[in-house]
Design a protein around this motif. Structure first.
Motif, PDB file in Angstrom:
ATOM      1  N   ARG A   1       0.873  -1.173   0.000  1.00 49.77           N
ATOM      2  CA  ARG A   1       0.000   0.000   0.000  1.00 49.77           C
ATOM      3  C   ARG A   1       0.906   1.217   0.000  1.00 49.77           C
ATOM      4  O   ARG A   1       1.711   1.393   0.920  1.00 49.77           O
ATOM      5  CB  ARG A   1      -0.896   0.045   1.240  1.00 49.77           C
ATOM      6  CG  ARG A   1      -1.699  -1.236   1.492  1.00 49.77           C
ATOM      7  CD  ARG A   1      -2.384  -1.166   2.857  1.00 49.77           C
ATOM      8  NE  ARG A   1      -2.872  -2.465   3.270  1.00 49.77           N
ATOM      9  CZ  ARG A   1      -4.147  -2.759   3.502  1.00 49.77           C
ATOM     10  NH1 ARG A   1      -5.057  -1.827   3.352  1.00 49.77           N
ATOM     11  NH2 ARG A   1      -4.508  -3.970   3.875  1.00 49.77           N
ATOM     12  N   ILE A   2       0.773   2.045  -1.016  1.00 51.16           N
ATOM     13  CA  ILE A   2       1.492   3.314  -1.030  1.00 51.16           C
ATOM     14  C   ILE A   2       0.472   4.413  -0.809  1.00 51.16           C
ATOM     15  O   ILE A   2      -0.533   4.481  -1.518  1.00 51.16           O
ATOM     16  CB  ILE A   2       2.282   3.512  -2.344  1.00 51.16           C
ATOM     17  CG1 ILE A   2       3.014   4.846  -2.354  1.00 51.16           C
ATOM     18  CG2 ILE A   2       1.411   3.337  -3.564  1.00 51.16           C
ATOM     19  CD1 ILE A   2       4.213   4.898  -1.446  1.00 51.16           C
ATOM     20  N   GLY A   3       0.698   5.238   0.203  1.00 44.12           N
ATOM     21  CA  GLY A   3      -0.311   6.208   0.598  1.00 44.12           C
ATOM     22  C   GLY A   3       0.223   7.623   0.669  1.00 44.12           C
ATOM     23  O   GLY A   3       1.390   7.854   1.007  1.00 44.12           O
TER      24      GLY A   3
ATOM     25  N   HIS B   1      -4.532   8.594   1.437  1.00 47.16           N
ATOM     26  CA  HIS B   1      -5.023   8.087   0.158  1.00 47.16           C
ATOM     27  C   HIS B   1      -4.105   6.950  -0.275  1.00 47.16           C
ATOM     28  O   HIS B   1      -2.957   7.181  -0.676  1.00 47.16           O
ATOM     29  CB  HIS B   1      -5.041   9.202  -0.887  1.00 47.16           C
ATOM     30  CG  HIS B   1      -5.864  10.383  -0.479  1.00 47.16           C
ATOM     31  ND1 HIS B   1      -7.188  10.528  -0.841  1.00 47.16           N
ATOM     32  CD2 HIS B   1      -5.569  11.471   0.280  1.00 47.16           C
ATOM     33  CE1 HIS B   1      -7.668  11.659  -0.344  1.00 47.16           C
ATOM     34  NE2 HIS B   1      -6.703  12.241   0.338  1.00 47.16           N
ATOM     35  N   CYS B   2      -4.589   5.712  -0.185  1.00 46.86           N
ATOM     36  CA  CYS B   2      -3.767   4.532  -0.416  1.00 46.86           C
ATOM     37  C   CYS B   2      -4.092   3.873  -1.751  1.00 46.86           C
ATOM     38  O   CYS B   2      -5.262   3.760  -2.140  1.00 46.86           O
ATOM     39  CB  CYS B   2      -3.983   3.503   0.704  1.00 46.86           C
ATOM     40  SG  CYS B   2      -3.085   3.879   2.223  1.00 46.86           S
TER      41      CYS B   2
ATOM     42  N   PRO C   1     -12.933  -0.346   5.837  1.00 50.18           N
ATOM     43  CA  PRO C   1     -14.027  -0.645   6.777  1.00 50.18           C
ATOM     44  C   PRO C   1     -13.608  -0.627   8.242  1.00 50.18           C
ATOM     45  O   PRO C   1     -14.468  -0.534   9.112  1.00 50.18           O
ATOM     46  CB  PRO C   1     -14.477  -2.052   6.349  1.00 50.18           C
ATOM     47  CG  PRO C   1     -13.296  -2.636   5.653  1.00 50.18           C
ATOM     48  CD  PRO C   1     -12.617  -1.491   4.969  1.00 50.18           C
ATOM     49  N   ASN C   2     -12.310  -0.701   8.520  1.00 49.63           N
ATOM     50  CA  ASN C   2     -11.834  -0.710   9.896  1.00 49.63           C
ATOM     51  C   ASN C   2     -11.255   0.611  10.364  1.00 49.63           C
ATOM     52  O   ASN C   2     -11.049   0.801  11.559  1.00 49.63           O
ATOM     53  CB  ASN C   2     -10.772  -1.808  10.069  1.00 49.63           C
ATOM     54  CG  ASN C   2     -11.306  -3.180   9.759  1.00 49.63           C
ATOM     55  OD1 ASN C   2     -12.387  -3.547  10.201  1.00 49.63           O
ATOM     56  ND2 ASN C   2     -10.572  -3.945   8.958  1.00 49.63           N
ATOM     57  N   SER C   3     -10.984   1.522   9.427  1.00 50.21           N
ATOM     58  CA  SER C   3     -10.398   2.808   9.800  1.00 50.21           C
ATOM     59  C   SER C   3     -10.712   3.822   8.718  1.00 50.21           C
ATOM     60  O   SER C   3     -10.174   3.758   7.609  1.00 50.21           O
ATOM     61  CB  SER C   3      -8.878   2.679   9.974  1.00 50.21           C
ATOM     62  OG  SER C   3      -8.322   3.878  10.448  1.00 50.21           O
ATOM     63  N   ALA C   4     -11.592   4.765   9.029  1.00 51.93           N
ATOM     64  CA  ALA C   4     -12.118   5.696   8.027  1.00 51.93           C
ATOM     65  C   ALA C   4     -11.072   6.682   7.527  1.00 51.93           C
ATOM     66  O   ALA C   4     -11.319   7.391   6.546  1.00 51.93           O
ATOM     67  CB  ALA C   4     -13.306   6.465   8.610  1.00 51.93           C
ATOM     68  N   ILE C   5      -9.916   6.732   8.146  1.00 45.80           N
ATOM     69  CA  ILE C   5      -8.877   7.655   7.693  1.00 45.80           C
ATOM     70  C   ILE C   5      -8.304   7.230   6.346  1.00 45.80           C
ATOM     71  O   ILE C   5      -7.748   8.029   5.616  1.00 45.80           O
ATOM     72  CB  ILE C   5      -7.752   7.771   8.755  1.00 45.80           C
ATOM     73  CG1 ILE C   5      -6.859   8.977   8.455  1.00 45.80           C
ATOM     74  CG2 ILE C   5      -6.934   6.511   8.850  1.00 45.80           C
ATOM     75  CD1 ILE C   5      -5.849   9.270   9.550  1.00 45.80           C
ATOM     76  N   PHE C   6      -8.469   5.944   5.979  1.00 49.11           N
ATOM     77  CA  PHE C   6      -7.891   5.415   4.753  1.00 49.11           C
ATOM     78  C   PHE C   6      -8.917   5.396   3.617  1.00 49.11           C
ATOM     79  O   PHE C   6      -9.949   4.730   3.727  1.00 49.11           O
ATOM     80  CB  PHE C   6      -7.356   4.001   4.966  1.00 49.11           C
ATOM     81  CG  PHE C   6      -6.172   3.922   5.893  1.00 49.11           C
ATOM     82  CD1 PHE C   6      -4.885   4.148   5.424  1.00 49.11           C
ATOM     83  CD2 PHE C   6      -6.352   3.628   7.235  1.00 49.11           C
ATOM     84  CE1 PHE C   6      -3.797   4.082   6.272  1.00 49.11           C
ATOM     85  CE2 PHE C   6      -5.267   3.556   8.093  1.00 49.11           C
ATOM     86  CZ  PHE C   6      -3.984   3.789   7.609  1.00 49.11           C
TER      87      PHE C   6
ATOM     88  N   LEU D   1       3.856   3.667   3.521  1.00 52.29           N
ATOM     89  CA  LEU D   1       4.186   2.473   2.750  1.00 52.29           C
ATOM     90  C   LEU D   1       4.020   1.257   3.646  1.00 52.29           C
ATOM     91  O   LEU D   1       4.613   1.192   4.720  1.00 52.29           O
ATOM     92  CB  LEU D   1       5.621   2.593   2.221  1.00 52.29           C
ATOM     93  CG  LEU D   1       6.063   1.646   1.109  1.00 52.29           C
ATOM     94  CD1 LEU D   1       7.162   2.307   0.279  1.00 52.29           C
ATOM     95  CD2 LEU D   1       6.579   0.341   1.673  1.00 52.29           C
ATOM     96  N   LEU D   2       3.214   0.291   3.188  1.00 57.34           N
ATOM     97  CA  LEU D   2       2.893  -0.861   4.030  1.00 57.34           C
ATOM     98  C   LEU D   2       2.770  -2.127   3.191  1.00 57.34           C
ATOM     99  O   LEU D   2       2.051  -2.150   2.197  1.00 57.34           O
ATOM    100  CB  LEU D   2       1.573  -0.613   4.774  1.00 57.34           C
ATOM    101  CG  LEU D   2       0.961  -1.794   5.541  1.00 57.34           C
ATOM    102  CD1 LEU D   2       1.867  -2.230   6.691  1.00 57.34           C
ATOM    103  CD2 LEU D   2      -0.430  -1.447   6.060  1.00 57.34           C
ATOM    104  N   ALA D   3       3.496  -3.161   3.592  1.00 58.13           N
ATOM    105  CA  ALA D   3       3.282  -4.521   3.090  1.00 58.13           C
ATOM    106  C   ALA D   3       2.714  -5.322   4.251  1.00 58.13           C
ATOM    107  O   ALA D   3       3.246  -5.270   5.363  1.00 58.13           O
ATOM    108  CB  ALA D   3       4.597  -5.131   2.602  1.00 58.13           C
ATOM    109  N   ASP D   4       1.631  -6.057   4.006  1.00 57.54           N
ATOM    110  CA  ASP D   4       1.032  -6.763   5.142  1.00 57.54           C
ATOM    111  C   ASP D   4       0.507  -8.136   4.753  1.00 57.54           C
ATOM    112  O   ASP D   4      -0.046  -8.326   3.673  1.00 57.54           O
ATOM    113  CB  ASP D   4      -0.054  -5.919   5.819  1.00 57.54           C
ATOM    114  CG  ASP D   4      -1.214  -5.549   4.919  1.00 57.54           C
ATOM    115  OD1 ASP D   4      -2.337  -5.477   5.426  1.00 57.54           O
ATOM    116  OD2 ASP D   4      -0.994  -5.321   3.724  1.00 57.54           O
TER     117      ASP D   4
END
Length: 232
Positions: free
Chosen positions: A113-115, A154-155, A172-177, A208-211
């Motif tokens: 995810r690049i945000g 913005h991801c 759905p778990n965090s409206a900031i995204f 930046l997130l890999a999950d």
């Protein structure tokens, strides 16, 4: 991955162009910034989630995911009006994650995810700060001299398959995204993410997130280059 909900500023939702592959040289560039300097990135963590292994080598970034997830953030020295991003790299290992029945249902993992962390309209008040996860408080603290607060993130997602490409959602778990399923790797694991924005985003920094914690995945992701185009 985002186990804790968080209050986010109500901002105008943008309509993004659908992601597609094209040579980056086709874009009309103004200022192009390479964003892979190790000292510019900080590793953050989610509560009760194992962290990824992160290393910078020979100008590239490597992230090893073992049923884990942890973001990297790059808070700028001043705000940037970003209108395009190019990310190139590869993924290896068990990166074919389980196909979801719906993008809004678990396992809610993405290879990358690049945000864009958008400048907000106000800072957290005392009650919000008590409830907010540590990572959002850290980003707000780091951006204190350049931002009015943290708005939306913005991801754009590198998905494990092409099923949901082109879809957008509020996480759905965090409206900031606010999230867009952008593209997926080729069969050999190579990927190229081209993000074009009709309206530049007033950006405080990058996320930046890999999950792979929800899907219990194990894979390695290499980011060979990450460039952003800044509006004049």
């Amino acid at each position: 991955t985002f186990l804790l909900g968080f209050f986010g500023d109500v901002v105008e939702r943008r309509e993004y162009r659908k992601g597609f592959l094209m040579p980056f040289s086709f874009l009309l560039l103004s200022t192009l910034l390479a964003i892979l300097t190790p000292s510019d990135w900080q590793s953050l963590s989610f509560e009760r989630v194992p962290a990824n292994e992160v290393s910078f080598q020979d100008g590239s970034l490597e992230i090893k995911v073992t049923e884990s997830a942890s973001p990297l953030v790059n808070v700028f020295s001043r705000r940037q009006a970003i209108r395009a991003i190019l990310v190139k790299g590869s993924v290896s290992g068990q990166w074919q994650l389980p196909t979801m029945e719906s993008w809004d249902k678990s396992p809610d993992d993405a290879l990358l995810r690049i945000g864009l962390i958008e400048n907000g309209t106000r800072r957290l008040n005392a009650l919000e700060r008590m409830a907010a996860p540590s990572w959002i408080k850290e980003i707000e603290m780091q951006s204190q001299g350049i931002s009015d607060g943290i708005g939306k993130i913005h991801c754009f997602h590198l998905m494990p398959d092409e099923k949901w490409i082109g879809e957008t959602r509020e996480n759905p778990n965090s409206a900031i995204f606010l999230e867009t399923a952008l593209t997926a790797p080729s069969e050999d694991g190579r990927f190229e993410m081209v993000i074009e924005l009709d309206v530049p985003v007033d950006t405080v920094g990058l996320w930046l997130l890999a999950d792979g914690d929800d899907s219990q995945a194990a894979f390695s992701l290499e980011v060979e280059s990450l460039e952003v185009e800044v509006a004049p």
